[in-house]
Scaffold this motif. Structure first.
Motif, short mmCIF file in Angstrom:
data_model
loop_
_atom_site.label_atom_id
_atom_site.label_comp_id
_atom_site.label_asym_id
_atom_site.label_seq_id
_atom_site.Cartn_x
_atom_site.Cartn_y
_atom_site.Cartn_z
N ILE A 357 0.91 -1.13 0.04
CA ILE A 357 -0.08 0.01 -0.07
C ILE A 357 0.87 1.33 -0.03
O ILE A 357 1.65 1.52 0.83
N ALA A 358 0.80 1.99 -1.30
CA ALA A 358 1.44 3.33 -1.34
C ALA A 358 0.84 4.45 -0.69
O ALA A 358 -0.27 5.00 -1.04
N SER A 359 1.17 4.76 0.51
CA SER A 359 0.43 5.98 1.39
C SER A 359 1.40 6.97 1.60
O SER A 359 2.50 6.77 2.18
N GLN A 360 0.63 8.35 1.00
CA GLN A 360 1.70 9.60 1.12
C GLN A 360 2.11 9.80 2.64
O GLN A 360 3.17 10.30 2.87
N ILE A 361 1.33 9.53 3.61
CA ILE A 361 1.55 9.85 4.95
C ILE A 361 1.64 8.42 5.78
O ILE A 361 0.98 7.45 5.53
N ASP A 379 -0.91 15.66 10.93
CA ASP A 379 -1.09 15.43 9.51
C ASP A 379 -0.41 14.25 9.11
O ASP A 379 0.58 13.90 8.24
N ALA A 380 -1.27 13.19 9.41
CA ALA A 380 -0.95 11.81 9.00
C ALA A 380 -2.29 10.90 9.52
O ALA A 380 -3.29 11.74 9.99
N TRP A 381 -1.95 9.50 9.40
CA TRP A 381 -3.29 9.02 9.74
C TRP A 381 -3.71 9.11 11.27
O TRP A 381 -4.93 8.63 11.56
N ASP A 382 -2.87 9.54 11.82
CA ASP A 382 -3.25 9.86 13.30
C ASP A 382 -4.23 10.99 13.49
O ASP A 382 -5.01 10.95 14.41
N GLY A 406 5.77 8.20 3.03
CA GLY A 406 6.77 9.26 3.00
C GLY A 406 6.60 10.25 3.92
O GLY A 406 6.10 10.17 5.15
N ASP A 407 6.71 11.73 3.44
CA ASP A 407 6.01 12.97 4.19
C ASP A 407 6.79 13.21 5.34
O ASP A 407 7.17 14.58 5.32
N ARG A 408 7.28 12.39 6.16
CA ARG A 408 7.93 12.72 7.50
C ARG A 408 9.51 13.50 7.34
O ARG A 408 9.62 13.99 8.39
N HIS A 409 10.15 13.16 6.23
CA HIS A 409 11.49 13.58 6.11
C HIS A 409 12.36 12.69 7.17
O HIS A 409 13.30 13.55 7.71
N LEU A 410 11.86 11.76 7.67
CA LEU A 410 12.47 10.75 8.58
C LEU A 410 12.27 9.40 8.16
O LEU A 410 11.41 9.03 7.54
#
Length: 516
Positions: A357-361, A379-382, A406-410
């Motif tokens: 599953i490719a999820s942006q967040i 700004d995520a599924w949380d 992705g998204d987190r820069h971590l």
């Protein structure tokens, strides 16, 4: 095809990308095609290189865009231009397979999207374009395995978040060496931020992009990065967008700052951004935008080994969550009803060993509060917990679900659990949140760990966190997924040294991930 790329192949691709169309000035002709009318186009029409994407077992999308003056609208005449294309079984085009003529039209920025069909499964092919006597760099691509194929392996590189101003795209040089079968890019291909005089590399223009031409110029600037161009020319890509392809933290038709961007103005911005996105990505005609809407969620099959579900977590999302109470609101959605049903149907009836599953967040929980209580990363599924938790309950009955984000820069690699309030709750899958290609630049690693390591006890599902720039590399076979966190020592210089920060393993039939 899995394995390190040959030195000769790397030199070939890097040289072609660095020139980015110097070869395009040569007067070469594709065998077996008629010579077109002599030339009215400026030199350097293939300045943005070539790319391929969305592989099928019998097809592939080939892409280029004619742009002799890429940072100033493209520099093309306001007329359609015939572009010849050719696909062959060898890089010298002695074994041609398909050829034809596509129209590069001004209403699509003189981009070309050729959906080639009738190819053999699990094969490498080479391709090139010609317009007005100029020839493009040569690209290599690959089709997916046959739908009934049960064996084999698949190497995927996961990338996201490439901010031009934060650094050079040096991780792509290492990615080229690793020679993946597929690059999965899960968002923030460009950044819409204004030019900064103190940046490592300055954005073009004078402000944020709002118009179609401004977005075209921003994409064109990113496409001129030689390491990015080389990987595009070497490997098929599967792409989806996140927020910065349009505007930070947008959701549906709501911008991050609705007091500054009225609805009609933001709809016009969405329309321009999606148009430019389509023009610069190797995607099928199904992704041609309809005004402020674009079809991005889709499914790709890699034999019986892997099914890849590509999500769109922006267009159908409820407005950005900003509080604990809102995060637990059952009416809020990340996917929208139709996409959620599509995803669950595709997971439940999947014949594949691995359901990707490719999820942006990020899907796994982030508890930012040290000690008692919870403070989520909204700004995520949380921020959409009821929908997220229901989805994870469904994962318990899905074969080998693995989320690539992705998204987190971590780098944040986690077990996926049915109940994050209970550390002993069932593990139902694994998630790899890839770090960024360049966003956040060269971080202070000691400062990062001083801030984040104290949160590890509150997030026992986290298996690895890190703040280096890079990407994740996955070798997938029927028995398991071997993952590498590939990092570079800098993005502040055009070249860098790459290394493997960590190796991890997901075993088929055993949900979760472990460091090895």
């Amino acid at each position: 095809m899995t394995g390190a790329i040959s030195p000769d192949r790397r030199r070939f691709l890097t040289a072609g990308a660095a020139v980015l169309g110097a070869a395009a000035s040569a007067q070469l002709w594709l065998p077996g095609t008629a010579r077109a009318a002599e030339a009215t186009l400026p030199d350097g029409v293939f300045s943005l290189g070539v790319a391929s994407g969305d592989p099928l077992h019998d097809g592939i999308v080939l892409w280029t865009r004619l742009a002799p003056d890429p940072l100033n609208g493209g520099g093309m005449p306001d007329t359609a231009v015939p572009v010849e294309w050719e696909l062959a079984e060898d890089d010298r085009f002695r074994k041609p397979v398909r050829r034809g003529i596509a129209q590069a039209r001004p209403e699509y920025g003189h981009s070309v999207h050729v959906d080639v069909r009738g190819l053999r499964p699990d094969r490498s092919y080479w391709y090139r374009f010609r317009a007005d006597g100029q020839i493009s760099p040569v690209g290599r691509t690959r089709t997916a395995p046959h739908p009934h194929s049960r064996g084999g392996s698949l190497r995927i590189a996961l990338a996201s978040c490439q901010n031009w101003q934060h650094g050079y795209f040096t991780p792509y040089a290492d990615m080229l060496d690793q020679d993946p079968d597929l690059v999965l890019f899960v968002g923030d291909y460009i950044y819409e931020s204004t030019p900064s005089a103190t940046a490592v590399r300055r954005h073009e223009g004078t402000g944020e992009p709002y118009t179609l031409e401004q977005y075209r110029n921003r994409y064109a600037q990113y496409k001129t990065d030689p390491d990015l161009a080389a990987v595009h020319a070497n490997t098929p890509w599967v792409v989806t967008f996140d927020d910065h392809e349009v505007d930070n933290d947008w959701a549906g038709e709501i911008p991050q700052d609705p007091d500054k961007q009225p609805h009609d103005a933001f709809v016009a911005r969405l329309t321009a951004a999606f148009q430019a996105y389509y023009e610069h990505m190797p995607v099928r005609a199904s992704a041609v935008p309809n005004g402020p809407h674009i079809q991005m969620y889709r499914r790709l099959e890699f034999g019986r080994l892997a099914r890849l579900n590509v999500l769109d977590t922006r267009q159908f999302r409820s407005d950005q969550v900003t509080s604990q109470t809102a995060a637990e609101n059952p009416s809020l959605t990340m996917l929208g009803a139709e996409q959620k049903e599509w995803l669950l149907d595709g997971l439940q009836d999947s014949p594949a060993r691995w359901n990707l599953i490719a999820s942006q967040i990020m899907m796994a929980e982030t508890d930012l509060q040290i000690g008692e209580g919870k403070l989520w990363y909204y700004d995520a599924w949380d921020g959409y917990q009821v929908e997220r938790n229901a989805l994870l309950e469904e994962f318990a009955d899905i074969r080998n679900p693995v989320v690539l984000s992705g998204d987190r820069h971590l780098t944040m690699i986690s077990d996926l659990k049915t109940d994050y309030d209970d550390p002993d709750s069932e593990v139902v899958g694994a998630e790899f949140v890839g770090t960024s290609i360049s966003s956040n630049g060269d971080q202070d690693q000691a400062a990062f760990h001083a801030e984040w390591d104290p949160r590890m006890p509150d997030n026992p599902h986290w298996k690895l966190i890190d703040a280096h720039r890079g990407y994740h590399l996955f070798d997938i076979d029927r028995d398991g997924i071997d993952a590498q966190v590939r990092v570079v020592d800098t993005v502040r210089q055009p070249t860098a040294t790459a290394s493997t920060l960590a190796r991890l393993r997901v075993e088929s039939g055993k949900p979760g991930v472990r460091v090895v």
